[in-house]
Design an enzyme around this catalytic site. Structure first.
Site, mmCIF file in Angstrom:
data_model
loop_
_atom_site.group_PDB
_atom_site.id
_atom_site.type_symbol
_atom_site.label_atom_id
_atom_site.label_comp_id
_atom_site.label_asym_id
_atom_site.label_seq_id
_atom_site.Cartn_x
_atom_site.Cartn_y
_atom_site.Cartn_z
ATOM 1 N N HIS A 174 -12.888 4.515 8.953
ATOM 2 C CA HIS A 174 -11.965 4.387 10.086
ATOM 3 C C HIS A 174 -12.567 5.005 11.340
ATOM 4 C CE1 HIS A 174 -9.485 4.217 6.459
ATOM 5 N NE2 HIS A 174 -8.634 3.496 7.150
ATOM 6 N N GLU A 222 0.861 -1.182 0.000
ATOM 7 C CA GLU A 222 0.000 0.000 0.000
ATOM 8 C C GLU A 222 0.894 1.227 0.000
ATOM 9 O OE1 GLU A 222 -3.691 2.084 2.402
ATOM 10 O OE2 GLU A 222 -2.079 1.189 3.587
ATOM 11 N N LYS A 278 -14.015 -1.678 3.305
ATOM 12 C CA LYS A 278 -12.957 -1.771 4.321
ATOM 13 C C LYS A 278 -13.388 -1.004 5.566
ATOM 14 C CE LYS A 278 -8.341 -0.088 5.464
ATOM 15 N NZ LYS A 278 -7.256 0.816 5.070
ATOM 16 N N SER A 321 1.881 1.536 9.546
ATOM 17 C CA SER A 321 1.054 2.703 9.241
ATOM 18 C C SER A 321 -0.148 2.819 10.168
ATOM 19 C CB SER A 321 0.572 2.642 7.789
ATOM 20 O OG SER A 321 -0.249 1.501 7.586
ATOM 21 N N ARG A 363 -5.902 -9.215 12.640
ATOM 22 C CA ARG A 363 -4.907 -9.147 11.568
ATOM 23 C C ARG A 363 -4.317 -10.526 11.280
ATOM 24 N NH1 ARG A 363 -3.618 -3.804 10.545
ATOM 25 N NH2 ARG A 363 -4.184 -2.287 12.148
#
Length: 218
Positions: free
Chosen positions: A116, A29, A142, A200, A180
C-alpha cells in the site's frame, strides 16, 4: 469478483454485515484489525464465510497494534480453517512462514501479499518489481496506491494487464475510481466495493452503482 469490506467493531455485527453483503457480493473482506478485540474463535467464525481475512498492521495503514506474534497465530488459525484468502503485507517479515505453514498442513487458503502507498503511485517499473516480489511469496499480488492523475491510471492498468489473473490492482482516491470499475476486465481478480456508504479505503464505489455500470459496459 466483487468484494465488500466488513468494518464493524464487534464480531457479531461483523458476521451480520457479512451475511447482508454476500447477498450482493461474491466475497467479503473481514477487517479483523478493526474489531475492538479479536481471538481465535472470532477467526474461526469468519472463516466459515467466503472471505478474505485481513489483520492489517498499523504500520501499513491498519489498526492492529497488538503483539505481532499473536497476529501471525491468528492468521494461522484462518489457514487451518481453510478460509478462502488471507491478506498479509509484503513488508511483514513472517509472510513466508505463513506460506510454509499453509503448505505443510495442506490448507486450501490462498495467500494475498499486499503493498500500500497512501500518497502516490510508484513508477510502472517499481510496481512490477513489487508485484514480482509478492508473487515469489504468495499466490496473489495486491497493490493499492494513491492515483493522482491519468498517468497513474495508465501505470496501474498496464501492470494489471501484465499479471492478469494473479493480481489485485487498485488506484485509491477519486482519480482511482476507474481502476475499481474496469480493473477486473483487465485482469484483476476482484474489486472492492462499498455498501450503504461504508468503505475501508478512499474511492470505493457503491456495490449497486458498480453493478449498474458493469451492465452498461456489457
Amino acid at each position: 469478483m466483487i468484494c465488500i469490506p466488513v468494518i464493524d467493531k464487534n464480531i457479531n455485527d461483523a458476521l451480520k454485515s457479512a451475511e447482508e453483503a454476500l447477498k450482493v457480493a461474491d466475497i467479503v473482506e473481514f477487517r479483523a484489525d478493526l474489531l475492538e478485540s479479536v481471538d481465535k474463535q472470532d477467526i474461526e467464525k469468519m472463516a466459515k464465510y467466503p472471505s478474505i481475512i485481513t489483520i492489517r498492521a498499523d504500520w501499513e495503514g491498519g489498526e492492529y497494534t497488538g503483539d505481532n506474534n499473536k497476529r501471525i497465530e491468528l492468521y494461522k488459525t484462518a489457514i487451518e480453517n481453510n478460509v478462502k484468502f488471507i491478506d498479509i503485507e509484503l513488508k511483514e517479515e513472517k509472510n513466508k512462514e505463513l506460506v510454509e505453514f499453509r503448505n505443510k498442513i495442506g490448507s486450501k487458503t490462498k495467500i494475498i501479499v499486499s503493498y500500500h502507498d497512501f500518497e502516490k503511485t510508484p513508477s510502472k517499473q517499481d510496481l512490477m518489481e513489487i508485484v514480482e516480489k509478492e508473487l515469489k511469496i504468495g499466490d496473489i499480488a495486491k497493490f493499492a496506491t494513491m492515483a493522482q492523475n491519468k498517468n497513474d491510471l495508465l501505470k496501474i492498468f498496464a501492470v494489471i494487464s501484465i499479471y492478469e489473473g494473479k493480481i489485485i490492482g487498485i488506484g485509491m482516491g477519486e482519480v482511482g475510481k476507474l481502476t475499481r470499475i474496469i480493473g477486473v476486465e483487465l485482469g484483476s481478480i476482484l474489486t472492492f466495493a462499498s455498501m450503504e456508504g461504508r468503505s475501508s479505503a478512499p474511492g470505493q464505489v457503491d456495490v449497486v452503482k458498480l453493478k449498474k455500470i458493469w451492465e452498461l459496459l456489457k
